[in-house]
Write a protein that holds these residues in place. Structure first.
Motif, PDB file in Angstrom:
ATOM      1  N   UNK A 106       1.069  -0.656   0.102  1.00  0.00           N
ATOM      2  CA  UNK A 106      -0.100   0.160   0.019  1.00  0.00           C
ATOM      3  C   UNK A 106       1.047   1.347   0.032  1.00  0.00           C
ATOM      4  N   UNK A 107       0.496   2.175  -1.094  1.00  0.00           N
ATOM      5  CA  UNK A 107       1.191   3.283  -1.043  1.00  0.00           C
ATOM      6  C   UNK A 107       0.366   4.489  -0.743  1.00  0.00           C
ATOM      7  N   UNK A 108       0.819   5.243   0.569  1.00  0.00           N
ATOM      8  CA  UNK A 108      -0.011   6.306   0.569  1.00  0.00           C
ATOM      9  C   UNK A 108       0.072   7.319   0.103  1.00  0.00           C
ATOM     10  N   UNK A 109      -1.003   8.748  -0.420  1.00  0.00           N
ATOM     11  CA  UNK A 109      -1.042   9.144  -1.442  1.00  0.00           C
ATOM     12  C   UNK A 109      -1.397  10.855  -0.691  1.00  0.00           C
ATOM     13  N   UNK A 110      -2.379  11.545  -1.645  1.00  0.00           N
ATOM     14  CA  UNK A 110      -2.603  13.139  -0.918  1.00  0.00           C
ATOM     15  C   UNK A 110      -3.609  12.850   0.473  1.00  0.00           C
ATOM     16  N   UNK A 111      -3.450  13.481   1.250  1.00  0.00           N
ATOM     17  CA  UNK A 111      -3.985  13.415   2.724  1.00  0.00           C
ATOM     18  C   UNK A 111      -3.724  14.939   2.876  1.00  0.00           C
ATOM     19  N   UNK A 112      -5.157  15.320   3.904  1.00  0.00           N
ATOM     20  CA  UNK A 112      -5.601  16.200   4.694  1.00  0.00           C
ATOM     21  C   UNK A 112      -5.780  16.614   5.710  1.00  0.00           C
ATOM     22  N   UNK A 146     -10.529  15.924  11.953  1.00  0.00           N
ATOM     23  CA  UNK A 146     -11.329  14.928  10.726  1.00  0.00           C
ATOM     24  C   UNK A 146     -10.111  14.842  10.294  1.00  0.00           C
ATOM     25  N   UNK A 147      -9.322  13.945   9.300  1.00  0.00           N
ATOM     26  CA  UNK A 147      -8.367  13.576   8.105  1.00  0.00           C
ATOM     27  C   UNK A 147      -8.902  12.733   6.891  1.00  0.00           C
ATOM     28  N   UNK A 148      -8.317  12.889   6.394  1.00  0.00           N
ATOM     29  CA  UNK A 148      -8.518  11.887   4.949  1.00  0.00           C
ATOM     30  C   UNK A 148      -8.013  11.510   4.339  1.00  0.00           C
ATOM     31  N   UNK A 149      -7.528  10.316   4.453  1.00  0.00           N
ATOM     32  CA  UNK A 149      -6.162   9.466   3.885  1.00  0.00           C
ATOM     33  C   UNK A 149      -7.198   8.687   2.504  1.00  0.00           C
ATOM     34  N   UNK A 150      -5.921   8.973   1.644  1.00  0.00           N
ATOM     35  CA  UNK A 150      -5.752   8.750   0.034  1.00  0.00           C
ATOM     36  C   UNK A 150      -4.902   7.136   0.071  1.00  0.00           C
ATOM     37  N   UNK A 156     -10.192   7.338   2.722  1.00  0.00           N
ATOM     38  CA  UNK A 156     -10.850   6.991   4.131  1.00  0.00           C
ATOM     39  C   UNK A 156     -11.402   8.683   4.841  1.00  0.00           C
ATOM     40  N   UNK A 157     -12.214   8.242   5.119  1.00  0.00           N
ATOM     41  CA  UNK A 157     -12.807  10.011   5.687  1.00  0.00           C
ATOM     42  C   UNK A 157     -12.684   9.300   7.520  1.00  0.00           C
ATOM     43  N   UNK A 164     -16.067   8.055  13.681  1.00  0.00           N
ATOM     44  CA  UNK A 164     -16.758   7.973  12.842  1.00  0.00           C
ATOM     45  C   UNK A 164     -15.978   7.551  11.180  1.00  0.00           C
ATOM     46  N   UNK A 165     -15.986   6.844  10.596  1.00  0.00           N
ATOM     47  CA  UNK A 165     -15.539   6.702   9.672  1.00  0.00           C
ATOM     48  C   UNK A 165     -16.002   6.117   8.517  1.00  0.00           C
ATOM     49  N   UNK A 166     -15.320   6.313   6.816  1.00  0.00           N
ATOM     50  CA  UNK A 166     -16.103   5.874   5.883  1.00  0.00           C
ATOM     51  C   UNK A 166     -14.963   6.055   5.326  1.00  0.00           C
TER      52      UNK A 166
END
Length: 375
Positions: free
Chosen positions: A241-247, A275-279, A289-290, A343-345
């Protein structure tokens, strides 16, 4: 001979200070005259609305840009509000200060402020900029006037991938006539208090419900703005798995991203993560992921974990090999604090396709995404 030497020294000293003064004038002139692409805007927490009666952001020599006014502002603290049309190239000298008069619903009063900005700091930040996910150098383009209860002002510098707190101020109570505040309908009300009462009369308004439960909540943002010495680490059980753009968004409304050019979060001592989002990619698929952290949980854990002065921490996000199981924990002074109420999506799509499917979700959508009370 001694007298002559003393005169020479005095003359040299005077010349030095003259040159130094000219240098400072030159630097200040550069700050005032060099132009950048920026615009003023404003914001307030969703549940703590305000209305700006008049506001002007000063720049250059006796010039100013108007901050949009005469409308309720509560789209979220540090969220970009309205902006007015700018000149042809949208470039101006950097802002030097703010003059503002506004109304706070929950405080039932008007505030005013005339403040000066830290221009050198603004200049340094605009010049420094950063590298975005495309590998391009960009910089800040909005100066956001954040207004919170108690007559407090937080100024944010904002941009495509980063929002940061610049400085903060406190306004003073002031008065404004009902006729000046609502010139098109002032005759419908007995006085200003009766007008304000109508604002609170709609019990279905979310901000009114929040007021009845929490009051003006003046101390809330002091807790939100508390900073801690920690970084963030994302771990994958599947090493392919390779992490991409994250906020990442923090409780104080600051925001930053990580990418190939900026692998670490920008803030050295960020506020509590909210809050964070990871691709990430794996096996021809892209995952997004949200993660919405629970306010009560994190606002209790962070102060407890960092109660010892000088403590350093690390927030870890661990994603399992199935790309569905996630654990989030804070590690400080050898102790682990597991966050159990996030809470996760998680969505999945083939790389190159926009058709995504939800593969994991532990809560139900209710319209507005999960949020902190004062965001």
């Amino acid at each position: 001979m001694i007298m002559k030497n003393n005169n020479n020294i005095q003359t040299a000293t005077v010349l030095f200070f003259i040159l130094l003064s000219l240098f400072n004038i030159s630097c200040n002139s550069m700050i005032i005259t060099k132009k950048y692409a920026w615009s003023p805007t404003s914001s307030a927490p969703v549940l703590y609305p305000v209305e700006i009666h008049a506001a002007y952001m000063r720049y250059g020599n006796n010039s100013a840009l108007a901050v949009p006014s005469s409308a309720v502002e509560n789209a979220g603290l540090a969220m970009p509000g309205d902006t007015y049309a700018l000149n042809d190239d949208g470039k101006y000298p950097l802002p030097t200060g703010l003059d503002i008069l506004w109304f706070s619903n929950v405080d039932r009063k008007f505030y005013k402020a005339e403040v000066d900005f830290p221009v050198e700091k603004i200049k340094d930040l605009f010049e420094e900029g950063y590298i975005n996910e495309k590998g391009e150098k960009i910089t800040y383009n909005k100066v956001n006037v954040g207004l919170i209860p108690g007559g407090r002002i937080i100024i944010f510098l904002e941009s495509e991938e980063r929002d940061m707190e610049l400085c903060s101020y406190e306004g003073k109570d002031t008065l404004l006539s009902l006729k000046d505040f609502v010139p098109d309908a002032y005759w419908e009300y007995k006085d200003l208090d009766s007008f304000i009462d109508t604002l609170f009369a709609d019990k279905e308004e979310d901000w009114v419900k929040a007021y009845e439960k929490y009051g003006p909540n003046h101390g809330l943002w002091d807790r939100y703005r508390k900073r801690y010495n920690y970084d963030i680490k994302v771990n994958f059980e599947d090493k392919n798995s390779k992490q991409g753009y994250s906020l990442y968004r923090f409780a104080n409304s600051e925001r930053c991203t990580t990418n190939a050019y900026n692998p670490q979060i920008y803030f050295k001592s960020p506020a509590t993560l909210r809050f964070f989002t990871i691709s990430w990619t794996n096996g021809g698929y892209e995952y997004s992921g949200y993660f919405y952290l629970n306010e009560d949980e994190v606002m209790q854990v962070f102060p407890e974990a960092f109660k010892n002065s000088g403590a350093e921490g690390r927030l870890e996000v661990n994603i399992d090999k199935y790309n569905k199981g996630v654990s989030i924990s804070l590690h400080v002074d050898g102790k682990e604090y597991l966050f159990k109420q996030t809470k996760i999506e998680i969505d999945k799509n083939k790389i190159g396709s926009d058709d995504a499917e939800i593969i994991y979700m532990n809560y139900k959508h209710t319209g507005r995404p999960p949020y902190f009370i004062g965001e």
